[in-house]
Design a protein around this motif. Structure first.
Motif, PDB file in Angstrom:
ATOM      1  N   GLN A   6      12.557 -15.015  76.655  1.00 36.58           N
ATOM      2  CA  GLN A   6      12.102 -14.001  77.609  1.00 36.58           C
ATOM      3  C   GLN A   6      12.801 -14.179  78.951  1.00 36.58           C
ATOM      4  O   GLN A   6      13.178 -13.198  79.597  1.00 36.58           O
ATOM      5  N   THR A   7      12.981 -15.424  79.358  1.00 26.20           N
ATOM      6  CA  THR A   7      13.643 -15.691  80.636  1.00 26.20           C
ATOM      7  C   THR A   7      15.105 -15.269  80.590  1.00 26.20           C
ATOM      8  O   THR A   7      15.617 -14.683  81.547  1.00 26.20           O
ATOM      9  N   ILE A   8      15.773 -15.532  79.481  1.00 19.86           N
ATOM     10  CA  ILE A   8      17.170 -15.108  79.324  1.00 19.86           C
ATOM     11  C   ILE A   8      17.258 -13.588  79.401  1.00 19.86           C
ATOM     12  O   ILE A   8      18.093 -13.040  80.124  1.00 19.86           O
ATOM     13  N   LYS A   9      16.386 -12.920  78.682  1.00 17.36           N
ATOM     14  CA  LYS A   9      16.402 -11.452  78.673  1.00 17.36           C
ATOM     15  C   LYS A   9      16.129 -10.889  80.066  1.00 17.36           C
ATOM     16  O   LYS A   9      16.831  -9.984  80.525  1.00 17.36           O
ATOM     17  N   MET A  10      15.113 -11.416  80.747  1.00 20.31           N
ATOM     18  CA  MET A  10      14.795 -10.917  82.090  1.00 20.31           C
ATOM     19  C   MET A  10      15.959 -11.159  83.054  1.00 20.31           C
ATOM     20  O   MET A  10      16.303 -10.285  83.848  1.00 20.31           O
ATOM     21  N   GLY A  11      16.561 -12.340  82.976  1.00 24.24           N
ATOM     22  CA  GLY A  11      17.694 -12.643  83.845  1.00 24.24           C
ATOM     23  C   GLY A  11      18.867 -11.724  83.579  1.00 24.24           C
ATOM     24  O   GLY A  11      19.508 -11.224  84.506  1.00 24.24           O
ATOM     25  N   ARG A  12      19.125 -11.482  82.310  1.00 26.25           N
ATOM     26  CA  ARG A  12      20.228 -10.592  81.928  1.00 26.25           C
ATOM     27  C   ARG A  12      19.974  -9.174  82.414  1.00 26.25           C
ATOM     28  O   ARG A  12      20.863  -8.525  82.987  1.00 26.25           O
ATOM     29  N   GLU A  13      18.757  -8.700  82.211  1.00 27.87           N
ATOM     30  CA  GLU A  13      18.430  -7.331  82.625  1.00 27.87           C
ATOM     31  C   GLU A  13      18.436  -7.181  84.139  1.00 27.87           C
ATOM     32  O   GLU A  13      18.819  -6.122  84.646  1.00 27.87           O
ATOM     33  N   THR A  47      24.840 -24.797  76.202  1.00 26.38           N
ATOM     34  CA  THR A  47      24.725 -23.350  76.366  1.00 26.38           C
ATOM     35  C   THR A  47      23.726 -23.014  77.470  1.00 26.38           C
ATOM     36  O   THR A  47      23.938 -22.070  78.236  1.00 26.38           O
ATOM     37  N   ILE A  48      22.666 -23.792  77.561  1.00 33.03           N
ATOM     38  CA  ILE A  48      21.691 -23.574  78.635  1.00 33.03           C
ATOM     39  C   ILE A  48      22.355 -23.725  79.998  1.00 33.03           C
ATOM     40  O   ILE A  48      22.088 -22.939  80.913  1.00 33.03           O
ATOM     41  N   LEU A  49      23.245 -24.683  80.136  1.00 35.85           N
ATOM     42  CA  LEU A  49      23.952 -24.852  81.411  1.00 35.85           C
ATOM     43  C   LEU A  49      24.829 -23.636  81.709  1.00 35.85           C
ATOM     44  O   LEU A  49      24.897 -23.178  82.855  1.00 35.85           O
ATOM     45  N   LYS A  50      25.476 -23.089  80.695  1.00 36.07           N
ATOM     46  CA  LYS A  50      26.293 -21.877  80.883  1.00 36.07           C
ATOM     47  C   LYS A  50      25.404 -20.695  81.261  1.00 36.07           C
ATOM     48  O   LYS A  50      25.740 -19.933  82.167  1.00 36.07           O
ATOM     49  N   LEU A  51      24.276 -20.552  80.554  1.00 33.92           N
ATOM     50  CA  LEU A  51      23.341 -19.461  80.863  1.00 33.92           C
ATOM     51  C   LEU A  51      22.830 -19.591  82.290  1.00 33.92           C
ATOM     52  O   LEU A  51      22.707 -18.600  83.009  1.00 33.92           O
ATOM     53  N   SER A  52      22.539 -20.801  82.700  1.00 31.51           N
ATOM     54  CA  SER A  52      22.042 -21.053  84.051  1.00 31.51           C
ATOM     55  C   SER A  52      23.035 -20.557  85.094  1.00 31.51           C
ATOM     56  O   SER A  52      22.657 -19.900  86.063  1.00 31.51           O
ATOM     57  N   THR A  53      24.296 -20.856  84.869  1.00 37.57           N
ATOM     58  CA  THR A  53      25.341 -20.444  85.809  1.00 37.57           C
ATOM     59  C   THR A  53      25.497 -18.921  85.842  1.00 37.57           C
ATOM     60  O   THR A  53      25.496 -18.312  86.911  1.00 37.57           O
ATOM     61  N   VAL A  54      25.601 -18.319  84.673  1.00 34.90           N
ATOM     62  CA  VAL A  54      25.846 -16.872  84.587  1.00 34.90           C
ATOM     63  C   VAL A  54      24.645 -16.076  85.090  1.00 34.90           C
ATOM     64  O   VAL A  54      24.802 -15.089  85.800  1.00 34.90           O
ATOM     65  N   LEU A  55      23.441 -16.511  84.718  1.00 36.01           N
ATOM     66  CA  LEU A  55      22.235 -15.754  85.064  1.00 36.01           C
ATOM     67  C   LEU A  55      21.625 -16.175  86.398  1.00 36.01           C
ATOM     68  O   LEU A  55      20.660 -15.568  86.852  1.00 36.01           O
ATOM     69  N   ASP A  56      22.162 -17.215  87.007  1.00 35.41           N
ATOM     70  CA  ASP A  56      21.659 -17.747  88.280  1.00 35.41           C
ATOM     71  C   ASP A  56      20.175 -18.138  88.159  1.00 35.41           C
ATOM     72  O   ASP A  56      19.345 -17.756  88.972  1.00 35.41           O
ATOM     73  N   ILE A  57      19.885 -18.866  87.089  1.00 44.98           N
ATOM     74  CA  ILE A  57      18.550 -19.400  86.842  1.00 44.98           C
ATOM     75  C   ILE A  57      18.697 -20.912  86.819  1.00 44.98           C
ATOM     76  O   ILE A  57      19.605 -21.427  86.154  1.00 44.98           O
ATOM     77  N   LEU A  63      15.683 -25.594  80.690  1.00 48.03           N
ATOM     78  CA  LEU A  63      15.498 -26.798  79.878  1.00 48.03           C
ATOM     79  C   LEU A  63      14.024 -27.076  79.633  1.00 48.03           C
ATOM     80  O   LEU A  63      13.630 -27.481  78.546  1.00 48.03           O
ATOM     81  N   GLN A  64      13.203 -26.861  80.641  1.00 48.06           N
ATOM     82  CA  GLN A  64      11.769 -27.079  80.482  1.00 48.06           C
ATOM     83  C   GLN A  64      11.213 -26.109  79.439  1.00 48.06           C
ATOM     84  O   GLN A  64      10.425 -26.485  78.581  1.00 48.06           O
ATOM     85  N   GLN A  65      11.643 -24.864  79.489  1.00 50.70           N
ATOM     86  CA  GLN A  65      11.179 -23.866  78.537  1.00 50.70           C
ATOM     87  C   GLN A  65      11.726 -24.136  77.144  1.00 50.70           C
ATOM     88  O   GLN A  65      11.103 -23.802  76.146  1.00 50.70           O
ATOM     89  N   ASN A  66      12.885 -24.759  77.073  1.00 52.54           N
ATOM     90  CA  ASN A  66      13.511 -25.066  75.785  1.00 52.54           C
ATOM     91  C   ASN A  66      12.608 -25.964  74.949  1.00 52.54           C
ATOM     92  O   ASN A  66      12.595 -25.869  73.734  1.00 52.54           O
ATOM     93  N   THR A  67      11.831 -26.793  75.586  1.00 49.34           N
ATOM     94  CA  THR A  67      10.979 -27.719  74.839  1.00 49.34           C
ATOM     95  C   THR A  67       9.691 -27.069  74.396  1.00 49.34           C
ATOM     96  O   THR A  67       8.969 -27.626  73.583  1.00 49.34           O
ATOM     97  N   THR A  68       9.377 -25.868  74.930  1.00 48.96           N
ATOM     98  CA  THR A  68       8.125 -25.216  74.590  1.00 48.96           C
ATOM     99  C   THR A  68       8.274 -24.094  73.576  1.00 48.96           C
ATOM    100  O   THR A  68       7.323 -23.479  73.180  1.00 48.96           O
ATOM    101  N   VAL A  69       9.509 -23.840  73.131  1.00 47.94           N
ATOM    102  CA  VAL A  69       9.757 -22.760  72.179  1.00 47.94           C
ATOM    103  C   VAL A  69       9.368 -23.236  70.783  1.00 47.94           C
ATOM    104  O   VAL A  69       9.696 -24.342  70.384  1.00 47.94           O
TER     105      VAL A  69
END
Length: 71
Positions: A6-13, A47-57, A63-69
């Motif tokens: 959800q965070t990836i999608k919101m950041g992308r949108e 990949t999370i590090l790349k997403l963080s850079t591109v999406l500015d998150i 990473l915290q959310q990655n453990t709760t999926v």
């Protein structure tokens, strides 16, 4: 709390970016982005590090959310 997908999608949108554009920026397939957003696949830490850079998150937030999926 939002899932990592959800965070990836919101950041992308928020950046008015398509799944295809995000996929190109982090060098994965468009289907991979769709799976991340749907919660069907969990991105690697690299990949999370790349997403963080591109999406500015902050990577720590992703990473915290990655453990709760659920697999």
């Amino acid at each position: 709390m939002n899932s990592i997908g959800q965070t990836i999608k919101m950041g992308r949108e928020m950046l008015n970016m398509t799944q295809e554009e995000l996929a190109q920026k982090i060098r994965v397939g468009t289907l991979t982005i769709a799976k991340y957003e749907a919660g069907e696949q969990i991105p690697s830490n690299q990949t999370i590090l790349k997403l963080s850079t591109v999406l500015d998150i902050p990577a720590s937030e992703l990473l915290q959310q990655n453990t709760t999926v659920n697999p």
